[in-house]
Design an enzyme around this catalytic site. Structure first.
Site, mmCIF file in Angstrom:
data_model
loop_
_atom_site.group_PDB
_atom_site.id
_atom_site.type_symbol
_atom_site.label_atom_id
_atom_site.label_comp_id
_atom_site.label_asym_id
_atom_site.label_seq_id
_atom_site.Cartn_x
_atom_site.Cartn_y
_atom_site.Cartn_z
ATOM 1 N N LYS A 18 14.033 84.827 -32.745
ATOM 2 C CA LYS A 18 13.339 83.562 -32.997
ATOM 3 C C LYS A 18 12.623 83.590 -34.333
ATOM 4 O O LYS A 18 12.714 82.650 -35.140
ATOM 5 C CB LYS A 18 12.322 83.281 -31.881
ATOM 6 C CG LYS A 18 11.669 81.910 -31.999
ATOM 7 C CD LYS A 18 10.305 81.848 -31.352
ATOM 8 C CE LYS A 18 9.252 82.468 -32.253
ATOM 9 N NZ LYS A 18 7.871 82.261 -31.750
ATOM 10 N N ASP A 24 11.586 78.402 -29.279
ATOM 11 C CA ASP A 24 10.263 78.836 -28.820
ATOM 12 C C ASP A 24 10.002 78.184 -27.468
ATOM 13 O O ASP A 24 10.886 77.541 -26.887
ATOM 14 C CB ASP A 24 9.182 78.482 -29.845
ATOM 15 C CG ASP A 24 8.916 76.991 -29.942
ATOM 16 O OD1 ASP A 24 9.663 76.192 -29.324
ATOM 17 O OD2 ASP A 24 7.945 76.606 -30.623
#
Length: 206
Positions: free
Chosen positions: A115, A133
């Site tokens: 991420k 997220d």
């Protein structure tokens, strides 16, 4: 078509979406994204404002000990681990002098997962990416793009198939902001949402 409705509504809400982490240098963004894990951008900005101002170069940051870094970021969750990762990243990036546009290298750094690497690649280099997220994960399920059985990686794969590659970075940022300020985990603004009829999670009225 739901995809067109989603895109149009996100464009209506967030014409020019921006990352809310405050930074002026490439390595500052990398460090701040790492620090933002399981905490808010607002909290990160609060602790890095003085830190980045006082230590405004890699050489200056490199002189800080883990303990000194920890003293700056101790209000953040997992601050001890993050302080250690912060020191490691600074030391490694200092060897290059810049943040490279290389996912493999970025993910080799302590505290930098898929991420974080995706955020950095998308924002710094405009490389088509999709960083999943907690907000993106939640919103994509509510909008029916993904389902409850999908993990983070499967969610990323489905989002990339659903949206055109040229739009990934913009829509990624928009979904983050939509989840942060509208389609919130608790008390989402369902009544004013133009997508509530396609939402898969029926939230009782308060």
């Amino acid at each position: 078509m739901n995809k067109e409705r989603i895109i149009n509504y996100l464009d209506e809400l967030f014409i020019n979406p921006k990352c809310e982490l405050e930074y002026t240098k490439d390595y500052e963004l990398l460090l701040s994204v790492m620090l933002s894990a399981q905490t808010t951008d607002k909290s990160v900005n609060k602790v890095t404002k003085e830190l980045y101002k006082k230590y405004d170069s890699l050489d200056k940051l490199k002189k800080l000990s883990v303990l000194e870094i920890d003293n700056y970021i101790k209000s953040l969750g997992f601050h001890k681990t993050k302080a250690s990762n912060f020191k490691y990243i600074v030391d490694e990036i200092s060897k290059l002098g810049y943040v490279p546009d290389n996912r493999g290298y970025l993910e080799s750094l302590k505290g930098v997962g898929r991420k974080t690497a995706s955020v950095v690649l998308g924002i710094l280099f405009d490389i088509p990416s999709f960083a999943v997220d907690t907000h993106v994960y939640r919103v994509s399920k509510r909008l029916g793009i993904t389902n409850s059985k999908d993990d983070i990686l499967k969610t990323e794969i489905k989002l990339k198939k659903y949206f055109d590659e040229k739009d990934w970075n913009r829509i990624n940022s928009q979904l983050v902001l939509f989840g942060r300020y509208h389609c919130k985990s608790k008390n989402p603004k369902c009544e004013s949402c133009k997508l509530k009829d396609i939402c898969k999670e029926k939230i009782p009225n308060k």
